[in-house]
Every structure is written in structure tokens, then in C-alpha cells.
Design an enzyme around this catalytic site. Sequence first.
Site, mmCIF file in Angstrom:
data_model
loop_
_atom_site.group_PDB
_atom_site.id
_atom_site.type_symbol
_atom_site.label_atom_id
_atom_site.label_comp_id
_atom_site.label_asym_id
_atom_site.label_seq_id
_atom_site.Cartn_x
_atom_site.Cartn_y
_atom_site.Cartn_z
ATOM 1 N N GLY A 285 0.801 -1.210 0.000
ATOM 2 C CA GLY A 285 0.000 0.000 0.000
ATOM 3 C C GLY A 285 0.837 1.265 0.000
ATOM 4 O O GLY A 285 1.952 1.312 -0.527
ATOM 5 N N SER A 286 0.302 2.302 0.620
ATOM 6 C CA SER A 286 0.907 3.632 0.527
ATOM 7 C C SER A 286 2.250 3.764 1.241
ATOM 8 O O SER A 286 2.898 4.811 1.109
ATOM 9 C CB SER A 286 -0.069 4.681 1.073
ATOM 10 O OG SER A 286 -1.204 4.761 0.245
ATOM 11 N N THR A 287 2.669 2.750 1.997
ATOM 12 C CA THR A 287 4.028 2.813 2.552
ATOM 13 C C THR A 287 5.049 2.878 1.419
ATOM 14 O O THR A 287 6.155 3.391 1.602
ATOM 15 C CB THR A 287 4.329 1.597 3.443
ATOM 16 O OG1 THR A 287 4.212 0.391 2.679
ATOM 17 C CG2 THR A 287 3.376 1.534 4.624
ATOM 18 N N PHE A 288 4.676 2.376 0.223
ATOM 19 C CA PHE A 288 5.578 2.416 -0.936
ATOM 20 C C PHE A 288 5.739 3.836 -1.481
ATOM 21 O O PHE A 288 6.660 4.101 -2.258
ATOM 22 C CB PHE A 288 5.051 1.501 -2.041
ATOM 23 C CG PHE A 288 5.787 0.198 -2.133
ATOM 24 C CD1 PHE A 288 6.142 -0.501 -0.989
ATOM 25 C CD2 PHE A 288 6.139 -0.344 -3.363
ATOM 26 C CE1 PHE A 288 6.814 -1.712 -1.070
ATOM 27 C CE2 PHE A 288 6.819 -1.555 -3.455
ATOM 28 C CZ PHE A 288 7.160 -2.232 -2.313
ATOM 29 N N LYS A 289 4.834 4.744 -1.098
ATOM 30 C CA LYS A 289 4.965 6.118 -1.583
ATOM 31 C C LYS A 289 6.245 6.772 -1.058
ATOM 32 O O LYS A 289 6.781 7.690 -1.690
ATOM 33 C CB LYS A 289 3.739 6.932 -1.171
ATOM 34 C CG LYS A 289 2.490 6.544 -1.951
ATOM 35 C CD LYS A 289 1.237 7.212 -1.407
ATOM 36 C CE LYS A 289 0.007 6.697 -2.159
ATOM 37 N NZ LYS A 289 -1.257 7.124 -1.526
#
Length: 543
Positions: A285-289
Site C-alpha cells: 500500500g501507501s508505505t511504498f509512496k
Amino acid sequence: MRNIAALRNIFSNLSLRKAGAGVARARIILLLLLFACVYGVIAARLVYLGIAPETAAQKARAADAVAQARPDVFDRKGRLIATDVRTPSLFAEPKRIIDVDEATDLLLKTLPDLDRADLRARLTSKRYFAWLRREITPEQQRSIHRLGLPGIGFLKEYKRVYPNGPLASHLLGQVNVDNQGILGLEKWIDSRGLSALHLAGFATNHNLAPVEIALDLDVQQAVRDELIIAKDRFKAQAANALVIDVHTGEIVSMVSLPDFDPNRSGSPKDTSRFNRLMTGVFEMGSTFKALTVAMALDSGKINMNSKFDATHPLKYGKHTINDFHPQRRVLSTSEVFTYSSNIGSARMALALGVDAHKAFMKKMGLLERLRTELPESAMPLIPNPWSEINTVTIAFGHGLSVTPLQAVKATAALVNGGHLIEPTFLRRSEAEAKANVPRVIKQSTSDQMRHLMRLNVEIGSAKRAEVEGYFVGGKTGTSEKVERGRYSKNKLLTAFMGIFPADKPRYLVLVMLDEPQKEQGAAAATAGLNAAPVAGKIIARIA
């Protein structure tokens, strides 16, 4: 006359040489015969041992060599977390059993959980030795001894004991009935040469050096406590957490719920033995941002004030990319991060291109299997081919599945100055950790990422991770799970990557909840509402 004397001397010398050569030849032949006799005796003994039946004593000694000692395991503060004790096991010599029915009845009175048919089959077998029960209690041994049954004996074996039960089960792993490692650190210990020492007869409980690991029992207890509470509170299918030193790569805590008690035997297929942090692969999820923004900043083509159009959903082929908290305006790089904009992240990755994006993911160690001391690990699931739509979705955490520990390794490099340090479950100094490791981003990029993570806790999606008195930073991530080939709106995986202290990070905390449910009165079941506050509670207890 002189010539005749000379000839006599020559013939005399030749005779002596012939005699000496004969003696030497005889000695060589005698030596060869001697060697032949010795090897003949050895060969005959080997043949005898190969065809002769084993006695019960021989079999017992062989069994004793199998269940050998293992080294003690201590945490980083010298506290014992795994050790061996000597425990009796029960065996029979079937050929010495006088009355099988009597022996069966009497043994079942002491060990009622034995299967009668199986017990009787063992007592009537034609073998010289048969195990009846491994690892019985001293009380059971005394009761059976008082029965006075001929052909029934005991053998002292090593049994592995874990004083803290399930507290660190997924890290330590487990051994089988022969005291051989079958999971986790225990299996790694065997791979380091313990099995070879057993075979050579050198492994005893007196000469094995203890193993000191990076785990801190106090931290482990706090993390597990909070995860149990969170799993119950949010009715999650599973809960996982990990604490790592970003400068040494030492894993200070690792908890994967559900877990198991390694003191009790169980099937390796039992789901409680599945370590989701090492052998599970997930879209994070958005941890990859955080990785997308770091890639963009490090390229030099994008800075903190660069602008990205998020006024409308991003149309890409038949796909439409939306924001969970749409701002419907142009966003700066820092706003893309704090508002967790899918649209902004996708545009950012597209600005650099597919090849650059894929190369960055590879450089961060996300496209290959992560290797640690624990033998259990999983390969990431990588799109093939990797097209522009893959770059669009991977930019905000969908389309690339990795193990949580891989994601932690990559994120740690974003805040420790840019060093991609391999995680370890053993003790290691910072100098040892940073020797010959690659720098994957610039120091200035790392400084900017620390600032963005702190900003996200102050005003962004991770406000509930704030801990009074500490500078906490981090990034939330909520991903929809794939079900029957489609993303499910109702089954979420939530995660929070937290760092502290954010001004000079020392530790990174990952918290993951699998399919958490929305609390009564809550707007959703996203990471900012569950994983982030759980991480905050963990940090408050361990910081």
C-alpha cells in the site's frame, strides 16, 4: 694374479647385491601380506556389522547420538530463551518381553494416551529395539520402573525447552523429537555445522558455544502485548510487527500473530507456524509512496516544491486512479506525501519512466529474495512484463508484492543516510553493518525523507501515531486484498512504517493488521485509524 683377485672381488660384490635384493624383496612381500591381513580383518568386521542384528544397547546408543545437545540461545541482554534439558524416553526390547498382554495392560495404566494396537504391535515386533514414548516425565519413569517389566528400558535424551513459550516462537523456530532444528533460528543453527558435529560425536552440552541474538525480550513482550490487544480490538485475521535498528540492521523484535508454543509439537502446515513477516508476500500500500518520493528526489529532476496535478482522477487506459482523500488541486511533492495522493505518486513515477522506476526498485532489494539467518523466506511477486500501468500502480503500493521485512529493509535505507543494510537476527555493530554496503540514496535525500515522515505524523495521515515527548515519523499504507483475481473493497491490509526519533532515527517500527474491521463510529478501517495508533502505543512502551 692381480687380475684374478680383481675378478673374485667383482663376483663377490655381485653375490652380495643379489642376496641384499632378495632380502629386500622378501621384506616387501611380508609387509604387503601384513597390510592385507589387517585390511582383511577390518573388511570382515564391517561385513559382520552389516549383517549382524543390532542389540538393544547398540540401538539405544545410536538413538542417543541422534537426540544430541544444542547450544543455549540468549537475547541481547544475556537472558536465556532456549536451552536443553535431559529427559527420559521409553523403549522396549521385544525379544525379551515375556508376557505381551501383561506388559501392554501395565504400560497403558501409566501412559493411557498410548494407542493399544500400536503399543502391542511394537512389543510383538521382530526388531531388537522399539521406541514406545519419547520424552516421558520423571514421575512416569518411576512408575514404569516399579512395574519391573523385563525388556522395558529408559534412555536419557536431550529435550529443547523454551522458557518464554510462544513469546519469540517465529524467530526461534522449533526442533523435532530428535532435537533437530526444523524451523527458524533452530534450523539455521543446524545448518552452521551442528549436524556435522553430531555425526562426529563432538556435540555435547558442555562444548557448544551459546548463540546470542539481537532480540530484546522486554521489547518483544511489549510488542506482542500490544499486538494481541490490537488484533482483538480490530477483529483482525492476523497482526504483525517488527522493530529494527536502522544503523545495524539488528532485528530487536519480531512478532507474527497467530503464533505457537515451540515447547509443543505440531504440524508444519499449521497456519500458526506461518511467519507472515518472512514468508508472506503483500502489496504494502501507501508505505511504498516513501520509496516513490525518495526515488524522485534522489534523481535531481524533482524537488520538494515540484508540482503534480491532482485536480482530477488519473485516467490510464481502462484504469482510473483516485485519491482516498482527494484535494482536487495541484499538489507539491511534500503534499503528495502527507495527503498520500495516489494520483501525485503515479505522476511522479511516470515523470522518471518505467526503466528508472524498475531500476530503483531493484537497487532497493525489492525484486529478489531476501536472505537472513532464518531459512524461511519468499520470492517477491513481480509483474512480467513491467509496463507503464505497473509503474503507475506500484508507485502507490499495488502491483508488487514483497515480504514485509523486505519493505522494512528498503525503508530503513531512506532514513539512515542511504545505506542499504541487510537485516540480521544476530548481534552486530554499526561498523560491521556498514562495511561494504551500498549507498542507494544521497544523504540529502535521506534528510528530506526524515522531514517528510515527521511532517506526516504532525499534520498528515499518521497523526494518531504521535507519542508525547518523542519525535515520531512515519508513513501509513492501506491496500485492498486480491480475492478471485479482483481487489476487494471490504478486505484490507493496513500498515504503518514508523521511525523514532525522527530527527535522528535509530529504530524503525512496522505494524501490520490483516483484514481489520471498522470500529463503531469510525469512518473507515484504514491504517491511520488502526495500524498507526498501535505503533504509537508500542513506541510509547519501548522508546
